[in-house]
Design a protein around this motif. Structure first.
Motif, PDB file in Angstrom:
ATOM      1  N   HIS A   1      45.828  15.332  69.686  1.00 52.88           N
ATOM      2  CA  HIS A   1      45.249  16.311  69.342  1.00 52.88           C
ATOM      3  C   HIS A   1      43.793  16.839  69.201  1.00 52.88           C
ATOM      4  CE1 HIS A   1      43.738  19.274  65.998  1.00 52.88           C
ATOM      5  NE2 HIS A   1      44.964  19.828  65.922  1.00 52.88           N
ATOM      6  N   PRO A   2      43.458  17.874  70.185  1.00 55.23           N
ATOM      7  CA  PRO A   2      41.999  18.175  70.165  1.00 55.23           C
ATOM      8  C   PRO A   2      40.504  17.205  69.993  1.00 55.23           C
ATOM      9  CG  PRO A   2      43.297  19.962  70.213  1.00 55.23           C
ATOM     10  CD  PRO A   2      44.003  19.304  69.714  1.00 55.23           C
ATOM     11  N   LEU A   3      41.223  17.388  68.194  1.00 56.67           N
ATOM     12  CA  LEU A   3      39.735  17.013  67.418  1.00 56.67           C
ATOM     13  C   LEU A   3      39.685  15.524  67.661  1.00 56.67           C
ATOM     14  CD1 LEU A   3      40.175  19.504  64.761  1.00 56.67           C
ATOM     15  CD2 LEU A   3      38.514  19.380  66.780  1.00 56.67           C
ATOM     16  N   ALA A   4      40.890  15.287  67.958  1.00 51.43           N
ATOM     17  CA  ALA A   4      40.687  13.762  67.448  1.00 51.43           C
ATOM     18  C   ALA A   4      40.940  12.760  69.422  1.00 51.43           C
ATOM     19  CB  ALA A   4      41.655  12.639  67.420  1.00 51.43           C
ATOM     20  N   THR A   5      40.352  11.439  68.894  1.00 49.98           N
ATOM     21  CA  THR A   5      40.050  11.316  70.347  1.00 49.98           C
ATOM     22  C   THR A   5      40.736  10.396  70.799  1.00 49.98           C
ATOM     23  OG1 THR A   5      38.608   9.179  69.254  1.00 49.98           O
ATOM     24  CG2 THR A   5      37.664  11.089  70.186  1.00 49.98           C
ATOM     25  N   ALA A   6      42.115   9.868  69.548  1.00 52.09           N
ATOM     26  CA  ALA A   6      42.943   8.999  70.579  1.00 52.09           C
ATOM     27  C   ALA A   6      43.805   9.146  71.041  1.00 52.09           C
ATOM     28  CB  ALA A   6      43.208   7.830  69.488  1.00 52.09           C
ATOM     29  N   PRO A   7      44.778   9.065  71.431  1.00 50.77           N
ATOM     30  CA  PRO A   7      46.616   9.537  72.011  1.00 50.77           C
ATOM     31  C   PRO A   7      46.895   9.300  70.957  1.00 50.77           C
ATOM     32  CG  PRO A   7      45.933   8.050  73.155  1.00 50.77           C
ATOM     33  CD  PRO A   7      44.407   7.999  72.309  1.00 50.77           C
ATOM     34  N   LEU A   8      48.501  10.233  70.899  1.00 53.09           N
ATOM     35  CA  LEU A   8      49.409  10.189  70.086  1.00 53.09           C
ATOM     36  C   LEU A   8      49.987   8.832  70.171  1.00 53.09           C
ATOM     37  CD1 LEU A   8      50.100  13.398  68.866  1.00 53.09           C
ATOM     38  CD2 LEU A   8      49.136  12.021  67.282  1.00 53.09           C
ATOM     39  N   ALA A   9      51.191   8.510  71.082  1.00 52.76           N
ATOM     40  CA  ALA A   9      51.454   6.631  71.422  1.00 52.76           C
ATOM     41  C   ALA A   9      50.730   6.481  72.799  1.00 52.76           C
ATOM     42  CB  ALA A   9      52.646   7.395  71.876  1.00 52.76           C
ATOM     43  N   ARG A  10      50.570   5.320  72.923  1.00 53.78           N
ATOM     44  CA  ARG A  10      50.324   4.375  74.300  1.00 53.78           C
ATOM     45  C   ARG A  10      51.009   3.964  74.804  1.00 53.78           C
ATOM     46  NH1 ARG A  10      43.837   3.612  72.836  1.00 53.78           N
ATOM     47  NH2 ARG A  10      43.614   4.673  71.383  1.00 53.78           N
ATOM     48  N   ILE A  11      51.081   3.282  75.443  1.00 50.52           N
ATOM     49  CA  ILE A  11      51.698   2.493  76.568  1.00 50.52           C
ATOM     50  C   ILE A  11      51.912   1.141  76.021  1.00 50.52           C
ATOM     51  CG2 ILE A  11      52.583   1.386  78.540  1.00 50.52           C
ATOM     52  CD1 ILE A  11      51.188   4.181  79.834  1.00 50.52           C
ATOM     53  N   GLY A  12      53.344   1.127  75.390  1.00 42.81           N
ATOM     54  CA  GLY A  12      53.480  -0.771  74.728  1.00 42.81           C
ATOM     55  C   GLY A  12      53.687  -0.069  73.525  1.00 42.81           C
TER      56      GLY A  12
ATOM     57  N   GLY B   1      61.970  10.802  65.926  1.00 46.52           N
ATOM     58  CA  GLY B   1      61.358  11.329  64.923  1.00 46.52           C
ATOM     59  C   GLY B   1      59.446  11.641  64.673  1.00 46.52           C
ATOM     60  N   GLN B   2      58.356  10.242  65.205  1.00 44.75           N
ATOM     61  CA  GLN B   2      57.660  10.414  65.518  1.00 44.75           C
ATOM     62  C   GLN B   2      56.899  10.902  66.150  1.00 44.75           C
ATOM     63  OE1 GLN B   2      56.235   6.452  65.359  1.00 44.75           O
ATOM     64  NE2 GLN B   2      54.137   6.657  66.037  1.00 44.75           N
ATOM     65  N   THR B   3      55.274  12.155  65.427  1.00 42.60           N
ATOM     66  CA  THR B   3      55.140  12.395  66.840  1.00 42.60           C
ATOM     67  C   THR B   3      54.657  12.299  68.184  1.00 42.60           C
ATOM     68  OG1 THR B   3      54.426  14.122  65.517  1.00 42.60           O
ATOM     69  CG2 THR B   3      52.834  14.454  67.385  1.00 42.60           C
ATOM     70  N   VAL B   4      54.632  12.083  69.494  1.00 41.71           N
ATOM     71  CA  VAL B   4      53.991  11.629  70.965  1.00 41.71           C
ATOM     72  C   VAL B   4      53.599  11.868  71.072  1.00 41.71           C
ATOM     73  CG1 VAL B   4      56.081   9.296  71.021  1.00 41.71           C
ATOM     74  CG2 VAL B   4      56.222  12.160  72.157  1.00 41.71           C
ATOM     75  N   GLY B   5      53.269  13.255  71.107  1.00 41.65           N
ATOM     76  CA  GLY B   5      52.147  14.479  71.862  1.00 41.65           C
ATOM     77  C   GLY B   5      52.490  15.766  71.312  1.00 41.65           C
TER      78      GLY B   5
ATOM     79  N   THR C   1      60.602  19.167  80.410  1.00 41.71           N
ATOM     80  CA  THR C   1      60.656  18.592  81.804  1.00 41.71           C
ATOM     81  C   THR C   1      59.877  17.130  80.920  1.00 41.71           C
ATOM     82  OG1 THR C   1      58.703  20.009  82.727  1.00 41.71           O
ATOM     83  CG2 THR C   1      57.853  17.858  82.898  1.00 41.71           C
ATOM     84  N   PRO C   2      60.197  16.253  81.846  1.00 45.14           N
ATOM     85  CA  PRO C   2      60.047  15.067  81.412  1.00 45.14           C
ATOM     86  C   PRO C   2      59.445  14.632  81.145  1.00 45.14           C
ATOM     87  CG  PRO C   2      61.644  14.698  83.440  1.00 45.14           C
ATOM     88  CD  PRO C   2      61.148  16.121  83.051  1.00 45.14           C
ATOM     89  N   LEU C   3      58.514  13.910  79.819  1.00 47.23           N
ATOM     90  CA  LEU C   3      57.211  13.874  79.271  1.00 47.23           C
ATOM     91  C   LEU C   3      56.385  12.116  79.749  1.00 47.23           C
ATOM     92  CD1 LEU C   3      56.294  16.166  76.224  1.00 47.23           C
ATOM     93  CD2 LEU C   3      55.575  16.719  78.611  1.00 47.23           C
ATOM     94  N   LEU C   4      57.582  11.607  78.809  1.00 49.44           N
ATOM     95  CA  LEU C   4      57.599  10.238  79.034  1.00 49.44           C
ATOM     96  C   LEU C   4      58.351   9.251  78.730  1.00 49.44           C
ATOM     97  CD1 LEU C   4      57.248   8.952  75.412  1.00 49.44           C
ATOM     98  CD2 LEU C   4      54.832  10.426  75.851  1.00 49.44           C
ATOM     99  N   ASP C   5      58.930   8.346  79.179  1.00 49.09           N
ATOM    100  CA  ASP C   5      60.191   6.797  78.715  1.00 49.09           C
ATOM    101  C   ASP C   5      59.293   6.477  77.030  1.00 49.09           C
ATOM    102  OD1 ASP C   5      61.289   8.017  80.563  1.00 49.09           O
ATOM    103  OD2 ASP C   5      60.198   6.921  82.337  1.00 49.09           O
ATOM    104  N   LEU C   6      61.133   6.103  76.881  1.00 51.67           N
ATOM    105  CA  LEU C   6      60.871   4.944  75.469  1.00 51.67           C
ATOM    106  C   LEU C   6      61.647   3.909  76.054  1.00 51.67           C
ATOM    107  CD1 LEU C   6      60.883   7.236  72.548  1.00 51.67           C
ATOM    108  CD2 LEU C   6      59.203   5.935  73.140  1.00 51.67           C
ATOM    109  N   HIS C   7      61.630   2.517  76.183  1.00 52.42           N
ATOM    110  CA  HIS C   7      62.742   1.588  76.265  1.00 52.42           C
ATOM    111  C   HIS C   7      63.050   1.344  74.527  1.00 52.42           C
ATOM    112  CE1 HIS C   7      63.777  -1.875  77.531  1.00 52.42           C
ATOM    113  NE2 HIS C   7      63.515  -1.814  76.614  1.00 52.42           N
ATOM    114  N   PRO C   8      64.050   1.479  74.507  1.00 52.31           N
ATOM    115  CA  PRO C   8      65.564   1.931  73.283  1.00 52.31           C
ATOM    116  C   PRO C   8      64.993   0.015  72.897  1.00 52.31           C
ATOM    117  CG  PRO C   8      66.341   2.684  75.059  1.00 52.31           C
ATOM    118  CD  PRO C   8      65.018   2.140  75.679  1.00 52.31           C
ATOM    119  N   LEU C   9      64.347   0.119  71.398  1.00 53.26           N
ATOM    120  CA  LEU C   9      65.129  -0.533  70.464  1.00 53.26           C
ATOM    121  C   LEU C   9      65.963  -1.366  70.009  1.00 53.26           C
ATOM    122  CD1 LEU C   9      61.990  -0.405  68.119  1.00 53.26           C
ATOM    123  CD2 LEU C   9      62.123  -1.153  70.351  1.00 53.26           C
TER     124      LEU C   9
END
Length: 127
Positions: free
Chosen positions: A64-75, A81-85, A119-127
């Motif tokens: 979010h533009p008002l937050a400093t942390a990304p919504l989803a980090r690598i790892g 359904g979780q917001t990742v971007g 457009t592919p934004l990121l990849d998920l390794h399935p659980l």
């Protein structure tokens, strides 16, 4: 075996969802099953990552533009359904949701980059 127990105890104290160590002797995979950290079986085939694609055109934001942390980090572990971007379309911020539970395996688009539909934004390794 003692080293594996020590690594599992260390991993339990973090928010890391999957740890994979590759050595000439083999590969060790530790992951979360609920609250427990367990050794994951070695698959014969490499599991294909699941791409998270842009649901529309816009400007992709890692957080979010008002937050400093990304919504989803690598790892990081994410749930279905979780917001990742976010996609910024004019003044609108459209959430980009994970299609299934998994571990964020890679990010393909820089923060603030213009993207098109699908457009592919990121990849998920399935659980």
């Amino acid at each position: 075996m003692q080293d594996v127990s020590r690594l599992a105890a260390w991993l339990a104290g973090t928010d890391i969802g999957l740890l994979e160590l590759r050595t000439p002797e083999g590969t060790l995979r530790l992951g979360r099953r609920g609250d427990d950290v367990v050794e994951l079986p070695q698959d014969e085939e490499e599991i294909e990552p699941v791409p998270v694609k842009a649901p529309s055109l816009g400007v992709f934001l890692h957080g979010h533009p008002l937050a400093t942390a990304p919504l989803a980090r690598i790892g990081a572990r994410v749930e279905a359904g979780q917001t990742v971007g976010l996609l910024k379309i004019g003044p609108l911020l459209l959430p980009v949701a994970a299609p299934q539970a998994g571990i964020v395996d890679g990010v393909h688009v820089a923060d603030g980059a213009a993207v098109g539909y699908g457009t592919p934004l990121l990849d998920l390794h399935p659980l």
